[in-house]
Scaffold this active site. Structure first.
Site, PDB file in Angstrom:
ATOM      1  N   TYR A 170       0.674  -1.153  -0.170  1.00  0.00           N
ATOM      2  CA  TYR A 170      -0.222   0.312   0.016  1.00  0.00           C
ATOM      3  C   TYR A 170       0.807   1.527   0.206  1.00  0.00           C
ATOM      4  O   TYR A 170       1.096   2.094  -0.751  1.00  0.00           O
ATOM      5  CB  TYR A 170      -0.568  -0.113   1.793  1.00  0.00           C
ATOM      6  N   LYS A 174       0.951   3.933  -2.928  1.00  0.00           N
ATOM      7  CA  LYS A 174       0.851   5.542  -2.690  1.00  0.00           C
ATOM      8  C   LYS A 174       1.909   6.792  -2.625  1.00  0.00           C
ATOM      9  O   LYS A 174       1.805   7.726  -3.579  1.00  0.00           O
ATOM     10  CB  LYS A 174      -0.196   5.811  -1.243  1.00  0.00           C
TER      11      LYS A 174
END
Length: 301
Positions: A170, A174
């Site tokens: 993640y 991002k």
């Protein structure tokens, strides 16, 4: 008259949490809203169109304009159909808010290839496919003599900006989105397109699971973690008023709007000649002593 009157916005992952807050806020400012959501679980499984339908019903009941869309943002052809649906319904497209995402939390030593690929697929490919088709539409509009006055609003994260324990995939995705935003801003300004990114902190399915204690603010006088707090800045970024703002990453929480300073050159030392391996340690010690202390990775002491 709202600041987004008659502007058309596509919002991905718009059935719940932040996406829903954005959809309602854009509609209240006069925008035509495409509520895109395939209705998956937090880890990207399953399908449920009822949630998107519910948001559309809320907007219409309040006197706004919206349609639901259930296309998969990671599918190249489906992403074009989202753009086509917006133009067919409302005659134009002005804003894309890339909000949809999944999470597969896992310590790096236990992470699997499938979890890694799934996270990159939704976040990075999803941001690419929809934005790429929107840019094609806006470029064609400009070539035909129009003024796109267009906006791409991406979603990064504090995890992407500083890292987060148990969120290697993640955080990586991002971080990539923040870098993508810089490139989009540099390349697309000539077509009348701005690109900015958000690093929002609010109560969502994702954050309630990862940061339960921090998200428990609903009983406070000011609910800092209410997703509705993030929406005004997103709506402003989607408006014509933000035409001069591009290539920025905004960290948002409660009533705070913070502009990220980004990577920049720090302390340096130049020997003016080739280093010997044994010399490098002392040079690095000097650099570390002179740097601004970095923000801690989320989840570390």
């Amino acid at each position: 008259m709202g600041i987004c009157e008659s502007r058309t916005v596509i919002i991905t992952g718009a059935a719940r949490g932040l996406g829903r807050a954005y959809a309602l806020a854009f509609a209240s400012e006069g925008a035509n809203v495409v509520v895109n959501d395939i209705g998956t679980s937090l880890n990207g499984e399953g399908r449920d169109t009822s949630a998107a339908d519910g948001v559309v019903a809320e907007i219409i009941a309040a006197g706004g304009k919206a349609i639901a869309n259930y296309e998969d943002i990671t599918d190249w052809d489906a992403a074009k159909r989202i753009v086509d649906a917006a133009v067919a319904a409302f005659g134009d497209l002005h804003v894309v808010v890339n909000n949809a995402g999944i999470v597969r939390d896992r310590m790096f030593v236990s992470a699997t290839l499938e979890e890694w690929d799934a996270t990159m697929h939704v976040h990075l490919r999803g941001h690419f496919c929809l934005s790429r088709h929107a840019v094609d539409y806006w470029r064609a509009k400009q070539k035909a003599g129009g003024n796109p006055d267009a906006r791409i609003i991406n979603t990064s994260s504090g995890a992407g900006l500083q890292g987060s324990i148990a969120q290697a995939a993640y955080s990586t995705a991002k971080g990539g989105i923040a870098a993508l935003t810089l490139v989009q801003a540099a390349e697309l300004g000539r077509y009348g397109i701005t690109a900015n990114a958000l690093a929002p902190s609010a109560r969502t399915r994702m954050t309630e699971q990862a940061f339960a204690d921090k998200m428990a603010t609903a009983d406070m006088a000011f609910d800092v973690m209410d997703p509705a707090n993030i929406a005004p800045t997103v709506v402003w970024l989607g408006s014509s008023d933000s035409a001069e703002v591009t290539g920025c990453v905004f960290e948002l929480e409660g009533g705070k709007i913070m502009l990220e300073d980004g990577w920049r050159e720090g302390p340096a030392v130049d020997k003016g000649a080739k280093w010997e391996p044994a010399e490098v340690g002392a040079a690095v010690d000097k650099l570390l002593a002179g740097r601004v202390p970095p923000r801690k990775v989320w989840g570390t002491a």
